[in-house]
Design a protein around this motif. Structure first.
Motif, short mmCIF file in Angstrom:
data_model
loop_
_atom_site.label_atom_id
_atom_site.label_comp_id
_atom_site.label_asym_id
_atom_site.label_seq_id
_atom_site.Cartn_x
_atom_site.Cartn_y
_atom_site.Cartn_z
N ASP A 14 34.38 33.06 44.16
CA ASP A 14 34.32 31.81 43.42
C ASP A 14 35.53 30.93 43.72
OD1 ASP A 14 33.08 30.13 41.33
OD2 ASP A 14 34.87 30.63 40.18
N LEU A 15 36.71 31.55 43.86
CA LEU A 15 37.92 30.79 44.18
C LEU A 15 37.81 30.13 45.55
CD1 LEU A 15 40.91 30.09 43.49
CD2 LEU A 15 41.54 32.22 44.64
N CYS A 16 37.29 30.84 46.53
CA CYS A 16 37.18 30.30 47.89
C CYS A 16 36.13 29.20 48.01
CB CYS A 16 36.85 31.43 48.88
SG CYS A 16 38.17 32.64 49.07
N VAL A 17 35.17 29.15 47.08
CA VAL A 17 34.11 28.14 47.15
C VAL A 17 34.40 26.98 46.20
CG1 VAL A 17 31.66 27.69 46.73
CG2 VAL A 17 32.35 29.79 47.88
N ASN A 56 28.33 27.95 39.57
CA ASN A 56 29.66 27.55 39.11
C ASN A 56 30.18 26.33 39.87
OD1 ASN A 56 29.93 29.52 37.16
ND2 ASN A 56 31.04 30.94 38.46
N ALA A 57 29.99 26.35 41.20
CA ALA A 57 30.46 25.23 42.03
C ALA A 57 29.74 23.94 41.65
CB ALA A 57 30.24 25.56 43.50
N LEU A 92 46.25 25.87 41.62
CA LEU A 92 45.99 27.18 42.24
C LEU A 92 46.69 28.29 41.46
CD1 LEU A 92 44.77 28.85 44.52
CD2 LEU A 92 46.80 28.35 45.88
N ILE A 93 47.92 28.04 41.05
CA ILE A 93 48.65 29.04 40.26
C ILE A 93 47.91 29.33 38.96
CG2 ILE A 93 50.78 29.51 39.00
CD1 ILE A 93 52.24 27.80 41.08
N GLN A 135 43.82 33.44 36.15
CA GLN A 135 42.53 33.80 35.58
C GLN A 135 41.67 34.57 36.59
OE1 GLN A 135 40.92 29.98 34.49
NE2 GLN A 135 42.21 29.81 32.67
N LEU A 136 42.33 35.18 37.56
CA LEU A 136 41.60 35.84 38.63
C LEU A 136 40.72 36.98 38.11
CD1 LEU A 136 41.35 35.66 41.74
CD2 LEU A 136 43.03 37.50 41.88
N MET A 137 41.20 37.71 37.11
CA MET A 137 40.44 38.83 36.57
C MET A 137 39.52 38.42 35.42
SD MET A 137 41.45 41.45 38.37
CE MET A 137 41.06 42.90 37.42
N THR A 138 39.53 37.14 35.09
CA THR A 138 38.68 36.64 34.01
C THR A 138 37.54 35.83 34.61
OG1 THR A 138 40.63 36.53 32.59
CG2 THR A 138 38.66 35.40 31.82
#
Length: 325
Positions: free
Chosen positions: A109-112, A193-194, A247-248, A253-256
């Motif tokens: 999801d982060l990369c898209v 999501n995107a 980004l920070i 929230q990477l694990m959420t």
């Protein structure tokens, strides 16, 4: 000649240096500020109460993760078990699968989604027709304000057997039932999501682009730079600090993962790829009433999120001189 105690100026200096006098002066300034700006403090009161009630007071429930919590005994009366709930989770069959699914889905999801909002803002910045630009912005914001239940209903309608996207997949030789296909579930979640967050996520970048000095573009055009070079050497450097801050925050929230959407979309058929830590906590805590175990898993998730945030902030401060703190 007057003695020091009889000199009014000296007595005044002694009074000013008296700590009790300073405290009294500070208290008077606070009271005066409250009288003059009471409307501001009244507006500030609801969010402060909200944070106290919903963010700080519930922190006492962390004790539940170290207990065999029983509803009848309460938080202070339940049996203390230490790290047993954590060791049970780390040694369970689900630990590896949940950790893998959470990281893969979140990074996917982060990369898209993250670069999609930046790209959308850059494209809008190049639009010169203001009416068309505002129309596109308004339309792109709308999906974010649609209820999550409605969004998931639309996703199911399009991806289940007979839906538009499912029919296209079937015509291309893919599965006809996408929503219950473990291999396609992650792409469905990330794609929705995107689409839902594209316009809303671009707001902060559009605001940052508006703050770039327009004289830089005029100088670049005089030097013969086209739009691509202007974007590469003026626009992107102008918003790089904003990108790093966002980004920070996203890394924190990477694990959420967006577990509300996953709960509304997933089924036992996609647990192998779609079950994440947040949905596991939901099932254990609310459906199975295993409160202590769910609290331990969620506490582990929060600690990992905090560590990732601190590492991302430190790396950003070291290499880009931009950080949250």
């Amino acid at each position: 000649m007057r003695s020091p105690s009889e000199n009014p100026s000296i007595r005044k200096g002694v009074c000013l240096m008296n700590p009790s006098s300073r405290e009294t002066g500070f208290g008077l300034r606070v009271k005066r500020d409250l009288r003059q700006n009471w409307q501001v403090y009244l507006i500030l009161l609801p969010p402060v109460l909200w944070f106290l009630v919903f963010c700080y007071l519930p922190m006492g429930g962390v004790l539940m993760a170290f207990e065999n919590y029983k509803f009848g005994r309460g938080l202070l009366g339940s049996q203390w078990v230490g790290l047993k709930n954590f060791s049970d989770f780390f040694g369970s069959y689900y630990f590896g699968r949940l950790l893998r699914n959470t990281l893969v889905l979140s990074l996917y999801d982060l990369c898209v989604s993250f670069p999609a909002s930046i790209l959308f803002a850059l494209l809008l910045n190049e639009v010169r027709n203001k009416r068309f630009k505002k129309t596109v912005q308004t339309v792109s914001y709308l999906p974010y304000f649609i209820s999550m239940v409605v969004v998931c209903g639309l996703v199911k309608t399009f991806t289940e057997n007979g839906g538009a996207i499912a029919m296209v997949s079937q015509a291309l030789g893919g599965p006809s039932e996408l929503i219950s296909n473990a291999g396609a579930f992650r792409s469905i979640v990330v794609g929705s999501n995107a689409w839902q967050n594209l316009g809303y996520g671009a707001i902060i970048y559009i605001a940052a682009l508006a703050g770039i000095d327009q004289e830089l573009y005029e100088a670049a055009r005089i030097d013969g730079a086209g739009r691509w070079k202007q974007t590469l050497y003026i626009t992107l450097p102008g918003i790089v600090s904003t990108i790093m801050i966002m980004l920070i925050m996203r890394m924190g929230q990477l694990m959420t993962v967006n577990y509300q959407k996953i709960i509304l979309l997933y089924s036992p058929a996609v647990y192998e790829t779609g079950d994440v830590i947040s949905t596991f906590v939901y099932r254990k805590g609310l459906l199975e009433s295993n409160y202590s175990y769910a609290a331990a898993v969620d506490l582990f998730n929060s600690v990992i999120n905090t560590l990732i945030l601190l590492c991302a902030n430190k790396l950003s401060r070291k290499y880009t001189e931009t950080s949250l703190f």
